[in-house]
Write a protein that holds these residues in place. Structure first.
Motif, PDB file in Angstrom:
ATOM      1  N   ALA A   1      53.216  32.924 -20.353  1.00  0.00           N
ATOM      2  CA  ALA A   1      53.147  33.290 -18.944  1.00  0.00           C
ATOM      3  C   ALA A   1      51.910  32.737 -18.245  1.00  0.00           C
ATOM      4  O   ALA A   1      51.886  32.629 -17.009  1.00  0.00           O
ATOM      5  CB  ALA A   1      53.176  34.817 -18.792  1.00  0.00           C
TER       6      ALA A   1
ATOM      7  N   ARG B   1      55.389  40.813 -19.769  1.00  0.00           N
ATOM      8  CA  ARG B   1      55.736  39.640 -18.963  1.00  0.00           C
ATOM      9  C   ARG B   1      55.822  39.989 -17.482  1.00  0.00           C
ATOM     10  O   ARG B   1      55.388  39.209 -16.629  1.00  0.00           O
ATOM     11  CB  ARG B   1      57.077  39.065 -19.436  1.00  0.00           C
ATOM     12  CG  ARG B   1      57.036  38.408 -20.806  1.00  0.00           C
ATOM     13  CD  ARG B   1      58.322  37.661 -21.079  1.00  0.00           C
ATOM     14  NE  ARG B   1      58.390  37.177 -22.436  1.00  0.00           N
ATOM     15  CZ  ARG B   1      59.019  37.805 -23.419  1.00  0.00           C
ATOM     16  NH1 ARG B   1      59.648  38.950 -23.175  1.00  0.00           N
ATOM     17  NH2 ARG B   1      59.033  37.310 -24.639  1.00  0.00           N
TER      18      ARG B   1
ATOM     19  N   LYS C   1      53.581  38.316 -14.574  1.00  0.00           N
ATOM     20  CA  LYS C   1      54.265  37.621 -13.484  1.00  0.00           C
ATOM     21  C   LYS C   1      53.762  38.100 -12.136  1.00  0.00           C
ATOM     22  O   LYS C   1      53.522  37.301 -11.226  1.00  0.00           O
ATOM     23  CB  LYS C   1      55.774  37.835 -13.608  1.00  0.00           C
ATOM     24  CG  LYS C   1      56.587  37.111 -12.540  1.00  0.00           C
ATOM     25  CD  LYS C   1      58.069  37.356 -12.736  1.00  0.00           C
ATOM     26  CE  LYS C   1      58.888  36.663 -11.658  1.00  0.00           C
ATOM     27  NZ  LYS C   1      60.348  36.927 -11.836  1.00  0.00           N
TER      28      LYS C   1
ATOM     29  N   ARG D   1      51.732  35.828  -9.474  1.00  0.00           N
ATOM     30  CA  ARG D   1      52.259  35.698  -8.122  1.00  0.00           C
ATOM     31  C   ARG D   1      51.197  36.032  -7.080  1.00  0.00           C
ATOM     32  O   ARG D   1      51.126  35.397  -6.021  1.00  0.00           O
ATOM     33  CB  ARG D   1      53.475  36.609  -7.952  1.00  0.00           C
ATOM     34  CG  ARG D   1      54.190  36.429  -6.613  1.00  0.00           C
ATOM     35  CD  ARG D   1      55.219  37.510  -6.378  1.00  0.00           C
ATOM     36  NE  ARG D   1      56.197  37.560  -7.452  1.00  0.00           N
ATOM     37  CZ  ARG D   1      56.560  38.659  -8.085  1.00  0.00           C
ATOM     38  NH1 ARG D   1      56.009  39.820  -7.772  1.00  0.00           N
ATOM     39  NH2 ARG D   1      57.468  38.618  -9.034  1.00  0.00           N
TER      40      ARG D   1
END
Length: 452
Positions: free
Chosen positions: A149, A178, A182, A186
């Protein structure tokens, strides 16, 4: 208060795996796992849980040793490459390294490349993850999740994200981990995420493999997430329409059959479309929630509630060494629940009439917990039952301090508490949104608001 030794002397007991959660992985733990007193039939339920957790920590430690050896060999091969001119007629030291790892571990070349990449990333960009693996705080799957990731991100961002996600990582599944990374990427590196997505989608493909017993798998890999979700939602809506028309197949079977028909050129049937709310999106967007990872727990549960939770933790940690942990832990949580009652009454007010929560209250509960409140579940709360933690009609009310989303599976898990005379699961909500699970073996887990 009596010491642990005094308690054991009084009870005439000595348990091989009692209170081993502190035991670090390494040679000593390996001896314990392979010693003479490891007959599983002689262990209590709580000791079996301690043993399986210890074995997982030991496996993580061993995997860290493997990756460290790979990284050291890679460093030596890189040094050889730097001191020799490239020759297209022979393998470079780097290429030779992959063959060495492949032969030494009896894995494919692709698997060897994956291991080398992970080993080098843990050594150079993610030392905290390497340390967590070595200490048994995470397993190899979580180490890979962190590495994958954060791949292609600048080193300073890798460090920042790593420091954040390793806090409390022991309580998260790989899926939860995860999702957290994420959301961090972002927010912290939108441009890098967009570029990484572009590179990933560039390698999109259709894969076919045998799954055994005359069946096969067929999948679209690395297509844009929005497109994948749109296709899945479309098939789900049609599948629900067919189901409502009396189709006896399972939803998963209907979706698979519809996808196969479409790929073979058969048009979709004229099924009744269900409202979007009844569909099951495969990759729904998860909004960033203030305090989503427990950062604002103090504001959520109040200073008094946090203090009492710490009292509970100390109480259970002492009594957790005893054989009758489930009874003692449940009693401690029940005591906490009663002591917080005046604060709950003041903060909450109660008073929602009826069993079924109004729409506004349901949305409030779903906003407070984005997923099912079982510690390892990722089922979205809008697809869960809104459960009364304390059953309605006894002492339970239809109120924010007594409601939480549970998927149907974990709703049934909670309903098994003490069924048929067996030790069951116990669930308490001492403060609105703070859920405490006690397992049949007596271990306990806290779920906080907006756990991701």
């Amino acid at each position: 208060m009596a010491s642990l030794a005094e308690v054991k002397a009084f009870r005439g007991e000595e348990r091989e795996w009692e209170d081993r959660s502190w035991f670090p992985p390494g040679p000593q733990l390996a001896v314990c796992l392979s010693g003479d007193k490891n007959r599983l039939g002689d262990l209590t339920d709580a000791e079996l849980c301690e043993r399986m957790a210890a074995a997982r920590r030991q496996a993580s430690w061993a995997q860290a040793q493997e990756l460290a050896a790979i990284a050291e060999l890679a460093a030596r091969r890189h040094a050889q490459d730097e001191h020799h001119d490239p020759d297209y007629r022979v393998l470079s030291a780097r290429e030779s390294l992959l063959e060495e790892v492949s032969v030494a571990l009896a894995v494919t070349g692709n698997a060897a490349a994956t291991l080398v990449h992970l080993a080098e990333r843990l050594t150079h960009q993610l030392p905290g993850t390497q340390e967590a693996l070595q200490a048994g705080r995470i397993d190899l799957a979580k180490a890979r999740a962190i590495s994958d990731a954060t791949d292609h991100l600048p080193d300073h961002l890798c460090t920042r994200i790593e420091d954040t996600v390793l806090d409390g990582v022991e309580e998260r599944t790989t899926g939860q981990l995860r999702g957290k990374i994420k959301r961090l990427v972002r927010r912290l590196a939108p441009a890098e995420l967009a570029e990484q997505t572009r590179r990933t989608v560039k390698g999109r493909r259709l894969e076919l493999w045998e799954s055994g017993h005359g069946a096969a798998g067929l999948a679209l890999i690395d297509i844009p997430a929005d497109d994948a979700a749109a296709v899945h939602n479309k098939l789900t809506a049609v599948a629900h329409g067919l189901k409502q028309d009396g189709d006896a197949r399972l939803i998963d079977q209907i979706r698979a059959d519809l996808a196969l028909q479409l790929l073979r050129g058969v048009p979709l049937p004229e099924a009744v479309r269900t409202p979007p709310a009844q569909a099951e999106p495969s990759t729904p967007a998860v909004p960033d929630t203030p305090g989503g990872d427990g950062d604002s727990v103090a504001e959520m549960v109040g200073h008094a509630a946090r203090r009492r939770l710490e009292e509970l933790r100390a109480h259970v940690e002492f009594h957790g060494r005893l054989a009758d942990l489930p009874r003692l832990a449940a009693r401690a949580v029940e005591e906490l629940h009663e002591r917080l009652a005046p604060l709950r009454d003041t903060a909450c007010g109660h008073g929602k009439p009826g069993y079924r929560p109004p729409t506004a209250l349901r949305r409030q509960i779903e906003a407070r917990h984005a997923t099912c409140v079982f510690p390892t579940c990722n089922r979205r709360s809008e697809h869960c039952d809104i459960d009364h933690t304390t059953p309605y009609g006894t002492r339970g009310t239809t109120c924010g301090c007594n409601l939480a989303p549970l998927c149907r599976r974990h709703h049934r898990t909670k309903q098994t508490q003490g069924a048929n005379g067996a030790a069951g699961w116990r669930l308490f909500q001492p403060w609105p949104g703070v859920l405490i699970w006690i397992t049949p073996a007596g271990t306990w887990h806290i779920t906080l608001p907006s756990r991701q």
